[in-house]
Design an enzyme around this catalytic site. Structure first.
Site, PDB file in Angstrom:
ATOM      1  N   ARG A 165     -38.808  44.780  15.347  1.00 21.93           N
ATOM      2  CA  ARG A 165     -39.991  44.028  16.097  1.00 21.93           C
ATOM      3  C   ARG A 165     -40.818  42.416  16.004  1.00 21.93           C
ATOM      4  O   ARG A 165     -41.723  42.058  16.889  1.00 21.93           O
ATOM      5  CB  ARG A 165     -40.543  45.246  17.345  1.00 21.93           C
ATOM      6  CG  ARG A 165     -39.902  46.500  17.457  1.00 21.93           C
ATOM      7  CD  ARG A 165     -38.369  45.550  18.583  1.00 21.93           C
ATOM      8  NE  ARG A 165     -37.449  47.796  19.185  1.00 21.93           N
ATOM      9  CZ  ARG A 165     -36.606  47.898  18.344  1.00 21.93           C
ATOM     10  NH1 ARG A 165     -36.675  46.764  16.821  1.00 21.93           N
ATOM     11  NH2 ARG A 165     -35.999  48.600  18.217  1.00 21.93           N
ATOM     12  N   SER A 243     -39.713  49.273  26.453  1.00 27.33           N
ATOM     13  CA  SER A 243     -40.759  49.755  25.554  1.00 27.33           C
ATOM     14  C   SER A 243     -41.963  49.011  25.716  1.00 27.33           C
ATOM     15  O   SER A 243     -42.023  47.448  26.022  1.00 27.33           O
ATOM     16  CB  SER A 243     -40.374  49.605  23.874  1.00 27.33           C
ATOM     17  OG  SER A 243     -39.088  50.228  24.456  1.00 27.33           O
ATOM     18  N   GLU A 339     -45.045  45.724  22.319  1.00 27.06           N
ATOM     19  CA  GLU A 339     -43.994  44.988  22.219  1.00 27.06           C
ATOM     20  C   GLU A 339     -44.244  44.155  22.861  1.00 27.06           C
ATOM     21  O   GLU A 339     -43.337  42.596  22.418  1.00 27.06           O
ATOM     22  CB  GLU A 339     -42.899  45.761  22.051  1.00 27.06           C
ATOM     23  CG  GLU A 339     -41.799  45.504  21.652  1.00 27.06           C
ATOM     24  CD  GLU A 339     -40.543  46.153  21.837  1.00 27.06           C
ATOM     25  OE1 GLU A 339     -40.719  47.925  21.314  1.00 27.06           O
ATOM     26  OE2 GLU A 339     -39.368  46.317  22.389  1.00 27.06           O
TER      27      GLU A 339
HETATM   28  C1  LIG Z   1     -34.927  47.624  30.590  1.00 25.30           C
HETATM   29  C2  LIG Z   1     -35.158  46.866  29.441  1.00 25.30           C
HETATM   30  C3  LIG Z   1     -34.748  47.515  27.971  1.00 25.30           C
HETATM   31  C4  LIG Z   1     -35.272  46.982  26.967  1.00 25.30           C
HETATM   32  N1  LIG Z   1     -34.500  47.648  25.584  1.00 25.30           N
HETATM   33  C5  LIG Z   1     -34.890  46.782  24.947  1.00 25.30           C
HETATM   34  C6  LIG Z   1     -34.003  47.440  23.342  1.00 25.30           C
HETATM   35  O1  LIG Z   1     -33.533  48.575  23.728  1.00 25.30           O
HETATM   36  N2  LIG Z   1     -34.549  46.643  22.122  1.00 25.30           N
HETATM   37  C7  LIG Z   1     -35.082  46.067  21.943  1.00 25.30           C
HETATM   38  O2  LIG Z   1     -35.551  45.642  20.972  1.00 25.30           O
HETATM   39  N3  LIG Z   1     -35.687  45.094  23.341  1.00 25.30           N
HETATM   40  C8  LIG Z   1     -35.659  45.323  24.766  1.00 25.30           C
HETATM   41  N4  LIG Z   1     -35.902  45.157  25.088  1.00 25.30           N
HETATM   42  C9  LIG Z   1     -36.837  44.314  25.606  1.00 25.30           C
HETATM   43  C10 LIG Z   1     -36.312  42.917  25.274  1.00 25.30           C
HETATM   44  O3  LIG Z   1     -34.737  43.022  26.621  1.00 25.30           O
HETATM   45  C11 LIG Z   1     -35.520  42.065  24.494  1.00 25.30           C
HETATM   46  O4  LIG Z   1     -36.649  41.973  23.281  1.00 25.30           O
HETATM   47  C12 LIG Z   1     -34.874  40.405  24.718  1.00 25.30           C
HETATM   48  O5  LIG Z   1     -34.484  40.097  23.059  1.00 25.30           O
HETATM   49  C13 LIG Z   1     -35.798  39.952  25.838  1.00 25.30           C
HETATM   50  O6  LIG Z   1     -34.799  38.733  25.766  1.00 25.30           O
HETATM   51  P1  LIG Z   1     -35.621  37.855  26.600  1.00 25.30           P
HETATM   52  O7  LIG Z   1     -34.450  36.017  26.861  1.00 25.30           O
HETATM   53  O8  LIG Z   1     -35.453  38.268  28.113  1.00 25.30           O
HETATM   54  O9  LIG Z   1     -36.794  37.007  26.398  1.00 25.30           O
HETATM   55  P2  LIG Z   1     -37.686  36.439  26.738  1.00 25.30           P
HETATM   56  O10 LIG Z   1     -38.501  37.703  28.025  1.00 25.30           O
HETATM   57  O11 LIG Z   1     -37.708  35.469  28.189  1.00 25.30           O
HETATM   58  O12 LIG Z   1     -39.327  36.184  25.362  1.00 25.30           O
HETATM   59  C14 LIG Z   1     -39.126  36.418  25.006  1.00 25.30           C
HETATM   60  C15 LIG Z   1     -40.452  35.502  23.708  1.00 25.30           C
HETATM   61  O13 LIG Z   1     -40.239  35.002  23.351  1.00 25.30           O
HETATM   62  C16 LIG Z   1     -39.854  33.852  23.094  1.00 25.30           C
HETATM   63  N5  LIG Z   1     -38.760  33.016  23.460  1.00 25.30           N
HETATM   64  C17 LIG Z   1     -37.822  33.288  24.415  1.00 25.30           C
HETATM   65  N6  LIG Z   1     -36.233  32.036  24.369  1.00 25.30           N
HETATM   66  C18 LIG Z   1     -37.277  31.556  23.358  1.00 25.30           C
HETATM   67  C19 LIG Z   1     -36.273  30.360  22.737  1.00 25.30           C
HETATM   68  N7  LIG Z   1     -35.242  29.931  22.768  1.00 25.30           N
HETATM   69  N8  LIG Z   1     -37.018  30.260  21.775  1.00 25.30           N
HETATM   70  C20 LIG Z   1     -38.283  30.486  21.378  1.00 25.30           C
HETATM   71  N9  LIG Z   1     -39.280  31.390  21.398  1.00 25.30           N
HETATM   72  C21 LIG Z   1     -38.500  31.800  23.111  1.00 25.30           C
HETATM   73  C22 LIG Z   1     -40.646  33.302  24.482  1.00 25.30           C
HETATM   74  O14 LIG Z   1     -41.485  32.731  24.606  1.00 25.30           O
HETATM   75  C23 LIG Z   1     -41.226  35.429  24.682  1.00 25.30           C
HETATM   76  O15 LIG Z   1     -42.528  34.674  23.644  1.00 25.30           O
HETATM   77  C24 LIG Z   1     -36.171  45.624  26.703  1.00 25.30           C
HETATM   78  C25 LIG Z   1     -35.809  45.624  28.191  1.00 25.30           C
HETATM   79  C26 LIG Z   1     -35.860  46.143  28.942  1.00 25.30           C
HETATM   80  C27 LIG Z   1     -36.591  44.831  30.378  1.00 25.30           C
END
Ligand SMILES: Cc1cc2nc3c(=O)[nH]c(=O)nc-3n(C[C@H](O)[C@H](O)[C@H](O)COP(=O)(O)OP(=O)(O)OC[C@H]3O[C@@H](n4cnc5c(N)ncnc54)[C@H](O)[C@@H]3O)c2cc1C
Length: 343
Positions: A165, A243, A339
């Protein structure tokens, strides 16, 4: 130059469903728009928050700066041979939609990562992982725009410094680069590396009547989706960010010590010879599973997930997280690290 809006409610843009406003808000649809924005006066005089699907953030207050949402789309073939295909994917593509696209075409490698919310661009940020697979295994390189020069930089897989992570984007160069695309190589046929060792995948496949010797990308993806739907809260129904904490790793000595008092302590191999203990188990043993405090709480099936039942406050969720962290430390002498990105 992309349009910039003022005073935007961020509730629709975060899966925790926290109400908070952004002073400025914009969406980037191309690398050109990103470069124009990063060289603009408004961007250089305000603090910024990059946003994908908002599924890994906790907003604890209004954001007094500019929120930049990634909407760069597109999937293109970089190269292809009989056994592999290399795809370049716009960072604003939805991750699960991209997995489904690959599953439909029988491209293998990311089927265990089905149904993870968010964008393709945020996936390398924390090296998303589930059911024994991490995205780093398929990534070739990540393209990103350096915000203070407007230059495009290519980060090879090694330069991404992926860990559990973790990546260089979450640590050393945090907030300095805007990820614009991710390039991955997937298998086309002869998928030698199906990973069904983790979690309940094999059991689920068997209960669905599948022969474990005749697996397909689609069967594994379907099994992962079924497992996830049965135990994780759907953010469309209950606000959450998956998580909240990482699973902590401990040395063999500490693990043995815990096992003396808790013979059934679950564990799995961590990095560098350490032993990982599921954070959800530690939280459950500390008495938090299913606890509700007004409209926020700890999920009743998966204690690692903090939830907002509606109208919850981000600061209160953070206070709850810190209470949980404290009690796990007092009981097990283990520190749980978030996380989720706390804003
Ligand atoms: C129900 C649920 C289940 C999940 N299960 C998992 C799992 O099994 N495994 C896992 O690893 N994660 C899991 N996650 C966490 C999440 O889905 C992941 O971390 C996902 O990759 C986040 O993507 P996002 O686009 O929503 O990021 P955001 O929440 O929008 O951003 C996350 C971080 O990345 C930065 N960021 C976003 N886009 C960019 C970009 N283009 N350039 C630079 N920085 C950027 C943001 O500033 C922030 O710090 C889960 C979340 C939920 C709600």
């Amino acid at each position: 130059m992309p349009t910039i809006q003022q005073n935007i409610d961020l509730l629709p843009y975060n899966t925790f469903k926290i109400q908070a406003s952004a002073k400025h808000f914009t969406e980037i649809r191309s690398e050109r728009e990103a470069i124009d924005l990063f060289t603009s006066e408004i961007f250089n005089t305000e603090k910024h928050l990059f946003l994908g699907g908002g599924s890994n953030i906790l907003l604890t207050k209004d954001f007094d700066g500019i929120v930049v949402r990634n909407a760069i789309k597109g999937v293109s073939v970089v190269s292809e041979n009989e056994s592999n295909i290399t795809l370049k994917v716009g960072a604003g593509e939805n991750w699960h939609d991209f997995v489904c696209y690959c599953v439909d075409k029988n491209y293998g490698g990311i089927e265990n990562l089905s149904l993870i919310p968010g964008t393709v661009g945020a996936a390398p940020m924390q090296n998303i992982g589930a059911y024994g697979v991490e995205i780093k295994e398929s990534i070739d390189y990540v393209e990103a725009i350096q915000i203070n020069t407007g230059k495009k930089v290519i980060f090879s897989k090694e330069q991404c410094e992926f860990g559990y992570r973790e990546s260089i984007f979450k640590q050393k160069v945090r907030d300095q680069y805007f990820i614009s695309s991710v390039t991955l190589t997937l298998t086309k046929d002869n998928h030698h590396h199906f990973n069904i060792t983790y979690g309940a995948i094999a059991d689920t496949l068997t209960s669905q009547g599948h022969d474990l010797k005749a697996l397909t990308v689609k069967k594994i993806s379907d099994a992962v989706i079924a497992i996830r739907q049965s135990k994780l809260p759907d953010p469309k129904v209950i606000g959450n960010a998956g998580s909240f904490f990482k699973n902590p790793s401990v040395s063999e000595d500490i693990f043995v010590l815990i096992k003396q008092s808790y013979v059934n302590v679950p564990s799995f191999p961590g990095e560098n010879g350490l032993i990982k203990i599921p954070g959800g188990w530690l939280i459950e043993q500390s008495g938090w599973k299913g606890k509700t405090f007004d409209n926020i709480g700890v999920h009743k099936q998966q204690a690692l997930v903090l939830v907002n039942y509606g109208g919850g406050n981000g600061e209160k969720i953070w206070e709850l997280a810190m209470e949980i962290q404290k009690s796990v430390r007092e009981k097990f002498n283990i520190i749980l690290h978030p996380e989720v990105n706390v804003i």
